[in-house]
Enzyme design. Structure first.
Site: not given
Ligand code: EPU
Length: 335
Positions: A158, A232, A328
């Site tokens: 990012r 995010s 972010e």
């Molecule tokens: N999780 C929780 N609780 C929550 C949300 C997430 O426990 O409320 C846990 C999930 O269970 C999982 C982990 O956190 O084990 C990761 O969650 P998720 O796969 O939803 O992805 P993320 O890391 O929260 C990132 C990106 C997203 C992108 C997704 C999928 C960043 C800051 N965000 O989210 O990007 O869509 O991975 O690749 O890196 C964005 O940048 O706006 C965005 C939506």
């Protein structure tokens, strides 16, 4: 003339801009930059990755130049140049429909092409840098065009040179992407994609992966057309291995991703959920009930109210886990 930016930012914040100019071609932008006078512009694309805390005492340049051109092709791949004002998701669907591979995992990311390199957008195992060839940009101070190669952009998680050393200095006008014409390298390593393809009873293809991503995103992330948000709000923190070791000892069930020998990434959404914020609402500022990493505007929240909530989350996550969350989204006029 003052213009409300409410419909130009996906958080739906009703901030005013001192003046507003829509840019529909690179020539128009060049002419504007060639004029004498103040050049304190605010560059606006899809407005999908920012929080406006105050009115903007600047002229907003709304980047809306459209067009796609072919730059080169061989039997394996094609390089296409996309004007900065093209909508990102429509570009993904254009590629999928024309059997051009590389960005199908990035379906449904809001915003415009011109903003994609600024934060090296990414999702489900793919980042812009994986298909990026170059971009053209106009230097605001001189009005001159400069070409940025993959290396020049200094892409990170990012992150890019446009968020750091060159922040606010260039306006991206065109982005060139390398897309496969055959033997597509499909990325299904991200667990949720494989599971969704299985549920859909589909073999991996450009179309089925895009559909899987659309389904996953729609089930977890709020539609900005229905409820204001910027995806995010925080980055997933990358912490030192020493810090991670004590975190992991205290929370052995917490998810994490190895980065390299010295650092580990921890999902901010998990930290925020554990701190008790998931689904919480403070006036019209809230935390999404299906993804705690997303802050939402339930209607009339001000940018300051969203910022207050973000700071409260940062404070409580720091107190509970000793991990600092970094925004972010771009904080505009936020103190
Ligand atoms: N999780 C929780 N609780 C929550 C949300 C997430 O426990 O409320 C846990 C999930 O269970 C999982 C982990 O956190 O084990 C990761 O969650 P998720 O796969 O939803 O992805 P993320 O890391 O929260 C990132 C990106 C997203 C992108 C997704 C999928 C960043 C800051 N965000 O989210 O990007 O869509 O991975 O690749 O890196 C964005 O940048 O706006 C965005 C939506």
């Amino acid at each position: 003339m003052p213009t409300s930016l409410k419909t130009y930012n996906t958080f739906g914040i009703d901030a005013q801009a001192a003046a507003f100019i829509e840019i529909s071609s690179e020539d128009q932008l060049k002419d504007l930059l060639a004029q004498d006078g103040p050049k304190d512009y605010f560059i606006l694309g899809g407005g999908s990755n920012m929080l406006l805390c105050n009115d903007l005492d600047k002229t907003v340049l709304y980047i809306n130049n459209k067009g796609i051109r072919e730059i080169s092709r061989n039997d394996k791949e094609v390089i296409l140049g996309f004007q900065a004002g093209e909508n990102w998701h429509q570009t993904v669907m254009y590629c999928v429909e024309n059997d051009l591979g590389g960005i199908e995992n990035l379906a449904l990311i809001p915003g415009k092409i011109g903003a994609a390199p600024i934060q090296n957008i990414g999702a489900y195992g793919v980042e812009l840098k994986d298909v990026f060839v170059s971009c053209s940009a106009l230097e605001i101070s001189s009005g001159k065009t400069k070409e940025f190669s993959l290396k020049d952009c200094e892409f990170g998680y990012r992150d890019s040179v446009f968020k750091n050393a060159l922040k606010g200095e260039y306006i991206i006008t065109e982005v060139c992407l390398k897309l496969s014409l055959k033997d597509h390298k499909l990325s299904t390593s991200y667990g949720a994609i494989a599971a969704e393809l299985e549920r859909l009873e589909e073999q991996p293809s450009l179309r089925s992966i895009a559909q899987a991503v659309i389904n996953i995103r729609s089930s977890k992330l709020p539609d900005p057309a229905k409820i204001g948000n910027s995806g995010s709000f925080f980055k997933n923190p990358v912490i030192s291995r020493t810090a991670f070791d004590s975190f992991h000892a205290a929370y052995p069930d917490a998810p994490f991703y190895e980065v390299d020998a010295t650092t580990v990434k921890v999902p901010a959404g998990w930290l925020i959920e554990q701190a008790g914020f998931k689904g919480k609402r403070f006036g019209d500022a809230g935390v999404h009930d299906k993804q705690a990493l997303v802050l939402v505007n339930h209607g009339e929240a001000t940018g300051q109210e969203i910022l207050d909530l973000a700071q409260r989350i940062q404070k409580e996550v720091l107190a509970k886990f000793n991990i600092a969350l970094q925004a972010e989204v771009n904080l505009i006029g936020c103190l």
